[in-house]
Design a protein around this motif. Structure first.
Motif, mmCIF file in Angstrom:
data_model
loop_
_atom_site.group_PDB
_atom_site.id
_atom_site.type_symbol
_atom_site.label_atom_id
_atom_site.label_comp_id
_atom_site.label_asym_id
_atom_site.label_seq_id
_atom_site.Cartn_x
_atom_site.Cartn_y
_atom_site.Cartn_z
ATOM 1 N N VAL A 320 -4.839 24.529 1.264
ATOM 2 C CA VAL A 320 -5.668 23.434 1.771
ATOM 3 C C VAL A 320 -5.646 23.482 3.294
ATOM 4 N N GLN A 321 -6.801 23.789 3.869
ATOM 5 C CA GLN A 321 -6.936 23.815 5.319
ATOM 6 C C GLN A 321 -7.622 22.541 5.787
ATOM 7 N N MET A 322 -7.131 21.973 6.862
ATOM 8 C CA MET A 322 -7.642 20.701 7.361
ATOM 9 C C MET A 322 -8.188 20.864 8.768
ATOM 10 N N ARG A 323 -9.222 20.105 9.037
ATOM 11 C CA ARG A 323 -9.810 20.070 10.381
ATOM 12 C C ARG A 323 -10.193 18.635 10.697
ATOM 13 N N TRP A 324 -10.254 18.351 11.987
ATOM 14 C CA TRP A 324 -10.607 17.011 12.456
ATOM 15 C C TRP A 324 -11.840 17.099 13.347
ATOM 16 N N GLY A 325 -12.782 16.196 13.122
ATOM 17 C CA GLY A 325 -13.964 16.103 13.966
ATOM 18 C C GLY A 325 -13.966 14.796 14.735
ATOM 19 N N LYS A 326 -14.180 14.877 16.038
ATOM 20 C CA LYS A 326 -14.233 13.670 16.859
ATOM 21 C C LYS A 326 -15.647 13.111 16.803
ATOM 22 N N LEU A 327 -15.756 11.839 16.403
ATOM 23 C CA LEU A 327 -17.068 11.261 16.132
ATOM 24 C C LEU A 327 -17.625 10.480 17.304
ATOM 25 N N SER A 328 -16.790 9.875 18.127
ATOM 26 C CA SER A 328 -17.311 9.089 19.243
ATOM 27 C C SER A 328 -16.257 8.994 20.336
ATOM 28 N N GLY A 329 -16.673 8.511 21.473
ATOM 29 C CA GLY A 329 -15.787 8.480 22.625
ATOM 30 C C GLY A 329 -15.034 7.187 22.804
ATOM 31 N N GLU A 330 -15.655 6.029 22.737
ATOM 32 C CA GLU A 330 -14.995 4.747 22.985
ATOM 33 C C GLU A 330 -15.328 3.772 21.866
ATOM 34 N N PRO A 331 -14.369 3.358 21.054
ATOM 35 C CA PRO A 331 -13.014 3.922 20.996
ATOM 36 C C PRO A 331 -13.033 5.329 20.381
ATOM 37 N N ASP A 332 -12.006 6.112 20.641
ATOM 38 C CA ASP A 332 -11.933 7.461 20.100
ATOM 39 C C ASP A 332 -11.848 7.396 18.576
ATOM 40 N N THR A 333 -12.789 8.051 17.914
ATOM 41 C CA THR A 333 -12.866 8.002 16.456
ATOM 42 C C THR A 333 -12.874 9.416 15.896
ATOM 43 N N TRP A 334 -12.051 9.639 14.873
ATOM 44 C CA TRP A 334 -11.918 10.955 14.258
ATOM 45 C C TRP A 334 -12.077 10.850 12.748
ATOM 46 N N GLN A 335 -12.576 11.959 12.174
ATOM 47 C CA GLN A 335 -12.726 12.074 10.716
ATOM 48 C C GLN A 335 -11.979 13.325 10.259
ATOM 49 N N LEU A 336 -11.266 13.198 9.111
ATOM 50 C CA LEU A 336 -10.517 14.316 8.541
ATOM 51 C C LEU A 336 -11.363 15.039 7.494
ATOM 52 N N TYR A 337 -11.333 16.374 7.533
ATOM 53 C CA TYR A 337 -12.067 17.224 6.585
ATOM 54 C C TYR A 337 -11.102 18.252 5.988
ATOM 55 N N TYR A 338 -11.451 18.770 4.826
ATOM 56 C CA TYR A 338 -10.689 19.884 4.253
ATOM 57 C C TYR A 338 -11.662 20.926 3.711
ATOM 58 N N MET A 339 -11.203 22.163 3.652
ATOM 59 C CA MET A 339 -12.049 23.252 3.169
ATOM 60 C C MET A 339 -11.947 23.333 1.649
ATOM 61 N N ASP A 340 -13.060 23.129 0.971
ATOM 62 C CA ASP A 340 -13.051 23.167 -0.490
ATOM 63 C C ASP A 340 -13.465 24.531 -1.039
#
Length: 537
Positions: A320-340
Motif C-alpha cells: 500500500v503506497q500513500m501520497r498526499w495532495g495539498k488542496l488549498s493554502g489558507e488554511p492548509d488542507t491536505w487529502q490522503l490517497y493510496y494506490m489501488d
C-alpha cells in the motif's frame, strides 16, 4: 558422669563433626550444580539434668540448616529457554510418570525448583537438566493477558500459524509546510472553483483554460474529448453532455459538482489533457469509484507518504503506497490517497481523509474541529490493491500524530508506519523473556507469547523438603505454595550454585581439627580408665 560421660560426649562431638563433614562434602560436590543451595551444619548442645553447681556442658547433636533463601550468582546462557529467578520464589515443575498412546503423562504432585536450565523436548515440553517439566499459565493471544490461574504443563507447538488479515495501520507523519517545487499547486484552484461548475463559460478563464486546450474523459474504455473554444464551449459542451446523455451515470449534483455513480467493480474514470488537473477534484460521489488523474500528473502534484506491506486473510501480501495532495493554502488542507493499482497506476482518495492545519497543528478533520488529545482513526472500506482484497482497514493517526511543520526538503517525514497483519509462518525457535513469558518465533517474523511462567513462594522456604534433582516439596513447616505471575526472571540466564569453595575449605579445616580434638579426648579418657584399672592390680 566422670570418665564415661566425657567419653560419651567426645563420641557425640565426633559424630556431629562427621555430619558436618558430610554436608561440606556435598556442597563441594555440587559447587557446579545449577540452582543448588548449599547445606550448612548447626549444632545443638544436650545438657544433662543436674544441680546448678554440678551441671556440665553435655553432648552435642549436629543438624542441617538450609540456605534456600540465599541466591546464587546469575550468569548468561546462549540458550533462549534457560531462565534464572532473580528474586525469591521457585519454578513450579512436575515429574513425567510415563506415556499413554504416545503422549506424556505427568504426576499430580507439584514440585518446586530453582534449576532453570529448561530445553524443549521432542514433544514440545520444557524440561530441565534434572528431568522435571516446567509449568505455567496460558496467554490469550488476542489480549496478551494470562487466561487462567491454575498452572499447567507448558507445551510449545512446532506447527504453522495461520495468516492474519491486516485490520489496522498505525500511521504518523509530518507533512511539509510547502511541498517541494510547488507540488500540488494545481489542486488549490480546483477546490476554490469546484462549486461553481454550473455552465458558466467564464469559469474557463478562472481555471486558466485557453482556446485550443483539450479535456478528455475516459469512462470504461470509452473516451470523450472536448476542446476549449473562445467562448468556453468546453464547459458548456461537457455539462450538456452530462445532463443530456447521462455520461455513464455521471451527473451534476445540487452543488454543481460533477458526480459519478458506480456501475461495477471495474468502473473507472481517467482524465487527461490540459484541463485534467483542474477537473480532478470536481469528480465526487457518495461512494466514489476509482477516480484519478493521469498517473504521472498525479504523482507530479502530490507528495510521497510512505508505503507498507499489508496482508489479506489468506496471507497474500500487497504493498500500500500513500501520497498526499495539498488542496488549498489558507488554511492548509491536505487529502490522503493510496494506490489501488500499479499497472496501469491509479490512485484513490481515502474516504474522510481531508485534514486542515493551523500553524502546523491539525485543527480540522473533514470540517470538524479536532484537538491534540483526539485520537484520529479513518477507514479504507474494502481495501483492494491490484485485485487482492484485504478488507476493511483502519488507519490510526493517533493523537497528535499528524502535523504540518516546516520541512526544508518539502517532503513528508514518516515517523510511524506499522500494521497488525501477517502471513502464515512455520515455527523457528522458542525463548523465555525477562517477564517470564514463553515466546515462540515464526518464519514470518511473528513472535507470539504462549505461556507465563509462574513462581511459587513460601512463608518459610528454608523448611522445604529437599529431593533429588534440585527440587523441593512443601511441608507443614514451610506452608503451602503462594503462586505468583509477577515474573522476576531473567531470560537466557542461569542461577549457579550458592556454594563458595573457599568458604567450604575453611569449614573443612575447622571440622577436621574439631574431629581430631575429639579423638584426643577419647584417647585421654581411655588412658584415665586404664590408670583406674591399674589401681586394682
Amino acid at each position: 558422669m566422670g570418665i564415661y560421660g566425657a567419653l560419651a560426649t567426645a563420641v557425640t562431638g565426633m559424630a556431629a563433626q562427621s555430619f558436618a563433614l558430610e554436608n561440606i562434602s556435598g556442597n563441594i560436590a555440587n559447587s557446579q550444580t545449577t540452582g543448588y543451595k548449599r547445606m550448612e551444619t548447626g549444632f545443638i548442645d544436650l545438657i544433662p539434668d543436674a544441680a546448678v553447681g554440678r551441671q556440665v556442658p553435655g553432648a552435642v547433636l549436629g543438624y542441617s540448616r538450609s540456605t534456600n533463601d540465599v541466591r546464587g550468582d546469575i550468569v548468561t546462557s546462549p540458550t533462549g529457554t534457560h531462565v534464572a529467578l532473580n528474586g525469591s520464589g521457585y519454578f513450579v515443575v512436575a515429574e513425567k510418570t510415563g506415556t499413554s498412546d504416545g503422549a506424556a503423562v505427568f504426576g499430580q504432585a507439584q514440585y518446586y525448583s530453582r534449576r532453570g536450565d529448561f530445553e524443549m523436548d521432542s514433544e514440545g515440553y520444557l524440561r530441565n537438566g534434572a528431568g522435571y517439566y516446567l509449568m505455567g499459565v496460558p496467554i490469550d493471544s488476542s489480549t496478551g493477558n494470562v487466561s487462567g490461574s491454575v498452572p499447567q504443563m507448558i507445551k510449545v507447538s512446532n506447527g504453522l500459524i495461520g495468516a492474519e488479515a491486516t485490520g489496522r495501520i498505525k500511521y504518523e507523519l509530518n507533512l511539509p509546510a510547502e511541498p517541494a517545487s510547488g507540488l500540488s499547486a494545481d489542486f488549490a484552484t480546483v477546490l476554490s472553483n469546484a462549486d461553481q461548475l454550473d455552465g458558466d463559460s467564464e469559469l474557463a478563464a478562472d481555471l486558466g483554460w485557453t482556446a485550443g486546450d483539450t479535456f478528455a474523459m475516459t469512462i470504461n474504455g470509452t473516451t470523450h474529448t472536448f476542446t476549449e473554444g473562445t467562448d468556453g464551449t468546453t464547459l458548456d459542451d461537457l455539462i450538456a453532455w452530462v445532463n443530456n446523455t447521462g455520461a455513464a451515470n455521471a451527473r451534476l449534483d445540487e452543488a454543481g459538482r460533477l458526480a459519478v455513480s458506480p456501475i461495477d467493480a471495474d468502473y473507472a474514470i481517467t482524465l487527461s489533457g490540459d484541463g485534467a488537473t483542474q477537473m480532478y477534484t470536481t469528480l465526487t460521489a457518495a461512494a466514489p469509484p476509482p477516480v484519478h488523474l493521469n498517473a504521472s500528473q498525479f504523482v507530479n502534484r502530490s507528495v510521497e507518504g510512505g508505503a507498507i506491506t499489508v496482508y489479506a486473510a489468506n496471507g497474500a501480501s500487497v504493498n500500500v503506497q500513500m501520497r498526499w495532495g495539498k488542496l488549498s493554502g489558507e488554511p492548509d488542507t491536505w487529502q490522503l490517497y493510496y494506490m489501488d493499482k500499479s499497472q496501469p497506476q491509479s490512485w484513490t482518495p481515502v474516504p474522510n481523509a481531508e485534514f486542515e492545519f493551523d500553524d502546523g497543528v491539525l485543527s480540522r478533520h473533514n470540517g470538524s474541529t479536532v484537538s491534540l488529545e483526539d485520537t484520529l482513526v479513518i477507514q479504507i472500506p474494502g481495501l483492494s490493491v491490484n485485485g487482492t482484497v484485504v478488507g476493511d482497514v483502519e488507519i490510526d493517526l493517533g493523537a497528535g500524530g499528524l502535523t504540518q511543520f516546516d520541512n526544508a526538503n518539502g517532503r513528508a517525514s514518516v515517523s510511524t508506519l506499522t500494521q497488525d497483519g501477517y502471513p502464515a509462518g512455520s515455527f523457528m525457535s522458542v525463548a523465555v523473556n525477562d517477564s517470564g513469558r514463553v515466546v515462540a518465533t515464526y518464519s514470518n517474523g511473528k513472535q507470539i507469547e504462549l505461556f507465563q511462567i509462574v513462581t511459587a513462594n513460601f512463608n518459610a522456604e528454608n523448611q522445604l523438603k529437599r529431593l533429588d534433582g534440585g527440587v523441593y516439596s512443601s511441608t507443614a513447616e514451610s506452608g503451602e505454595a503462594i503462586i505468583s505471575i509477577d515474573g522476576g526472571m531473567t531470560g537466557g540466564a542461569l542461577e549457579t550454585s550458592n556454594t563458595d569453595i573457599s568458604e567450604e575449605f575453611t569449614k573443612l579445616i575447622v571440622t577436621q581439627q574439631a574431629y581430631s580434638a575429639g579423638t584426643r579426648i577419647v584417647s585421654t579418657a581411655d588412658e584415665m580408665m586404664q590408670e583406674a584399672l591399674n589401681m586394682m592390680r
